[in-house]
Design a protein around this motif. Structure first.
Motif, PDB file in Angstrom:
ATOM      1  N   ASP A   1      -9.052   1.387  -0.232  1.00 31.31           N
ATOM      2  CA  ASP A   1      -9.477   0.492  -1.152  1.00 31.31           C
ATOM      3  C   ASP A   1      -8.540  -0.554  -1.483  1.00 31.31           C
ATOM      4  O   ASP A   1      -8.667  -1.606  -1.484  1.00 31.31           O
ATOM      5  CB  ASP A   1      -9.986   0.943  -2.683  1.00 31.31           C
TER       6      ASP A   1
ATOM      7  N   SER B   1       0.877  -1.177  -0.056  1.00 37.13           N
ATOM      8  CA  SER B   1       0.046  -0.080  -0.044  1.00 37.13           C
ATOM      9  C   SER B   1       0.853   1.126  -0.041  1.00 37.13           C
ATOM     10  O   SER B   1       0.410   2.360  -0.365  1.00 37.13           O
ATOM     11  CB  SER B   1      -0.949  -0.059   1.187  1.00 37.13           C
TER      12      SER B   1
ATOM     13  N   LEU C   1      -9.482   7.539  -0.352  1.00 38.81           N
ATOM     14  CA  LEU C   1     -10.355   6.401  -1.025  1.00 38.81           C
ATOM     15  C   LEU C   1      -9.261   5.177  -1.737  1.00 38.81           C
ATOM     16  O   LEU C   1      -9.449   4.058  -1.558  1.00 38.81           O
ATOM     17  CB  LEU C   1     -11.515   6.562  -1.649  1.00 38.81           C
ATOM     18  N   PRO C   2      -8.539   5.542  -2.495  1.00 38.17           N
ATOM     19  CA  PRO C   2      -7.573   4.815  -3.279  1.00 38.17           C
ATOM     20  C   PRO C   2      -6.647   4.027  -2.122  1.00 38.17           C
ATOM     21  O   PRO C   2      -6.497   2.698  -2.320  1.00 38.17           O
ATOM     22  CB  PRO C   2      -6.648   5.658  -4.108  1.00 38.17           C
TER      23      PRO C   2
ATOM     24  N   LEU D   1      -8.077  -2.760   1.761  1.00 35.42           N
ATOM     25  CA  LEU D   1      -9.274  -3.757   1.783  1.00 35.42           C
ATOM     26  C   LEU D   1      -8.941  -4.789   0.687  1.00 35.42           C
ATOM     27  O   LEU D   1      -9.104  -6.204   1.059  1.00 35.42           O
ATOM     28  CB  LEU D   1     -10.461  -2.999   1.487  1.00 35.42           C
ATOM     29  N   MET D   2      -8.457  -4.468  -0.584  1.00 37.53           N
ATOM     30  CA  MET D   2      -8.403  -5.519  -1.654  1.00 37.53           C
ATOM     31  C   MET D   2      -7.391  -6.616  -1.108  1.00 37.53           C
ATOM     32  O   MET D   2      -7.499  -7.657  -1.396  1.00 37.53           O
ATOM     33  CB  MET D   2      -8.026  -4.756  -2.792  1.00 37.53           C
TER      34      MET D   2
ATOM     35  N   GLN E   1     -14.031  -1.287   5.986  1.00 31.41           N
ATOM     36  CA  GLN E   1     -15.290  -1.342   5.197  1.00 31.41           C
ATOM     37  C   GLN E   1     -16.243  -0.204   5.578  1.00 31.41           C
ATOM     38  O   GLN E   1     -16.936   0.387   4.958  1.00 31.41           O
ATOM     39  CB  GLN E   1     -15.820  -2.616   5.066  1.00 31.41           C
TER      40      GLN E   1
ATOM     41  N   ARG F   1     -14.909   3.086   4.559  1.00 27.82           N
ATOM     42  CA  ARG F   1     -15.043   3.075   3.177  1.00 27.82           C
ATOM     43  C   ARG F   1     -16.484   3.381   2.925  1.00 27.82           C
ATOM     44  O   ARG F   1     -16.859   4.252   1.931  1.00 27.82           O
ATOM     45  CB  ARG F   1     -14.778   1.848   2.457  1.00 27.82           C
ATOM     46  N   ASP F   2     -17.305   2.752   3.565  1.00 34.58           N
ATOM     47  CA  ASP F   2     -18.968   3.014   3.036  1.00 34.58           C
ATOM     48  C   ASP F   2     -19.702   3.802   4.218  1.00 34.58           C
ATOM     49  O   ASP F   2     -19.920   4.829   3.853  1.00 34.58           O
ATOM     50  CB  ASP F   2     -19.558   1.338   3.049  1.00 34.58           C
TER      51      ASP F   2
END
Length: 405
Positions: free
Chosen positions: A240, A42, A236-237, A243-244, A187, A190-191
Motif C-alpha cells: 500500500d 518504503s 499489505l502495508p 502504491l501510494m 494493484q 493488492r486486489d
C-alpha cells in the motif's frame, strides 16, 4: 529541467533563475530518482525498515575483515558448493538495483551466513560475538522472513523498470508507460491477484524457517493464523505504501506533460484528442512557435492517423518527427520537438560526476582539463571502439626525442 537538479522551491534557486530567462521551461521530475525515493521511503516503514537494516549490518560485518570473509567463503564451499555467488554485494545507498541483487544473494546464501555468524560468535575474544548472536536470533524471526521475501518480490518487479528509467534513449511517454504498468501490477497484487502473490511470498518464507505468530507485549495478533497475520501486518502495508508513493510522485509529472503527449498518434486515437485540449500548450510556447495555423495543422495531423497511411503507428516523439512534415505542419513539428527534448532522467549526467573520483586520483593531480575531459569521455562511452593502431601512429607522429617511427 529536472527536479533533481534544482531546489524544490520554485521561487528561489536554480529553478527560479531558469524560469526567469526561459518562462516556457517545464519543470519535470527525474523518473529514476522518483522511483528510488519511493523505495527509500518504503524501507522506513515497519517491519521492512528493520529487515533492511539487519541485512545491511550482516553484510557489513561479513565484509568488515579478511578473517570473517574467509570464514564465510569456507562455509559456502562446505555447505553450498553449487552456489553461483561467493560474496554478498554491498547494499548501496543510491543504486537500488544493487540492493535487489544484495537481497537475492542474501537469501541464496542464508545457510552459509547463519553458519558463519555462529562460528564468529564462538571465536574467543571476538568483539562482535554478541552482535552475531543477536543477528542470528533476528534472522530466525517470522516477521523478518516475511519482510525479506516481500522485498525480494517487490524489488524484483521494480528492477527492470529502474534499469529502463536510467537508459538515455527513453522518452517521457515511455517512462510514464513503465510506471503505469508497475502501478497496475502492484494493484493487481493488492486486489485481484494479491492473495496469489502473497501465497508465493509466504511459501518462500516458510522454506527459510518456521512461520508462526510471535507474541509481543502490547501488540496482540491481528488474525488467528500466521498466514493472515503477516499478510495484514507486513505484506499489505508495504504494498500500500509503495502504491501510494508512486501515485503521489508520478501523477503530477504525468499531468504537467500530458498535453504534449496527446499529440502522439496513439494518444490521438485512444483519447480522441480535440483542438481545445492544446490551448494551454500553444499559449505556453507562443513565443517560440513558428507562424502557422495550429487548428488546421491539428486537423490534418489527426486525420493522418484516422486513416493511417503507415503500417506502424509512432509511439514516441522521435518516431512521430520522422513522419511529420515540417514544411506543411511547422507548429506540430515544433511541439513534437519540445516533447522529444523533455528530460526523463539525469542519471546519465550524474554518471560523469561519479567517474571523477576514479579519474582524478592523486596520481593525476597535475592533469590538465583537456586530458581530464578526454579520459572522462573514454570512461563514459565504453561502447565506442578505439583503433589502437591509429592512436599509436598519431602519438608517434608528434615531435619527440625518441623516434617511434
Amino acid at each position: 529541467m529536472s527536479k533533481q537538479t534544482a531546489p524544490k522551491d520554485s521561487k528561489a534557486g536554480v529553478q527560479a533563475i531558469i524560469k526567469e530567462h526561459h518562462p516556457a521551461a517545464v519543470y519535470v521530475h527525474c523518473a529514476a530518482h522518483c522511483l528510488n525515493l519511493t523505495l527509500v521511503n518504503s524501507s522506513k516503514i515497519l517491519p521492512i525498515g528493520p529487515a533492511f537494516t539487519l541485512v545491511s549490518r550482516i553484510i557489513t560485518l561479513l565484509r568488515g575483515s579478511a578473517k570473517r570473509s574467509d570464514a564465510f567463503c569456507e562455509n559456502i564451499r562446505k555447505l553450498q558448493p553449487e552456489a553461483s555467488k561467493t560474496a554478498i554485494p554491498k547494499m548501496s545507498d543510491t543504486r537500488w538495483v544493487e540492493r535487489h541483487d544484495a537481497v537475492l544473494t542474501f537469501i541464496q546464501l542464508k545457510p552459509s551466513i547463519e553458519a558463519t555468524l555462529e562460528d564468529i560468535s564462538n571465536w574467543p575474544g571476538e568483539s562482535c560475538a554478541s552482535d552475531c548472536c543477536a543477528y542470528l536470533a533476528s534472522m530466525m524471526r517470522s516477521e523478518f522472513l516475511i519482510a525479506l521475501m516481500s522485498m525480494k518480490h517487490l524489488l524484483g518487479a521494480t528492477k527492470a523498470t529502474s534499469i529502463a528509467l536510467q537508459g538515455p534513449p527513453l522518452e517521457l511517454p515511455q517512462s510514464m508507460d513503465h510506471i503505469r504498468n508497475l502501478r497496475h501490477l502492484f494493484q493487481q497484487w493488492r486486489d485481484g491477484e494479491g492473495n496469489g502473490r502473497y501465497e508465493k511470498v509466504h511459501s518462500d518464507a516458510a522454506k527459510l524457517g518456521d512461520i508462526r505468530i510471535e507474541g509481543r507485549r502490547g501488540r496482540p495478533p491481528v488474525a488467528s493464523s500466521a498466514y493472515d497475520h503477516f499478510r495484514q501486518t507486513v505484506y499489505l502495508p508495504f504494498l500500500d505504501f509503495v502504491l501510494m508513493d508512486l501515485k503521489e510522485r508520478f501523477v503530477g509529472a504525468a499531468s504537467s506533460c500530458a498535453q504534449v503527449c496527446k499529440l502522439l498518434p496513439r494518444w490521438i486515437s485512444e483519447k480522441d484528442a480535440q483542438e481545445e485540449d492544446f490551448d494551454d500548450l500553444v499559449q505556453l510556447y507562443e513565443g517560440i512557435l513558428p507562424d502557422g495555423d495550429f487548428p488546421s495543422e491539428f486537423e490534418v495531423w489527426k486525420n493522418m492517423w484516422r486513416f493511417p497511411l503507415y503500417t506502424d503507428t509512432p509511439e514516441t516523439f522521435t518516431a512521430a518527427l520522422r513522419v511529420c512534415h515540417k514544411a506543411t505542419m511547422p507548429v506540430i513539428f515544433t511541439l513534437l520537438q519540445i516533447g522529444a527534448s523533455l528530460p526523463v532522467t539525469v542519471c546519465t549526467a550524474e554518471r560523469s560526476f561519479s567517474s571523477m573520483k576514479l579519474l582524478k586520483s592523486y596520481l593525476r593531480s597535475n592533469m590538465k582539463e583537456d586530458r581530464l575531459s578526454n579520459l572522462a569521455l573514454i570512461y563514459i562511452h565504453k561502447d565506442v571502439e578505439i583503433n589502437v593502431e591509429e592512436v599509436i601512429d598519431r602519438f608517434a607522429a608528434k615531435n619527440r626525442r625518441l623516434n617511434f617511427v
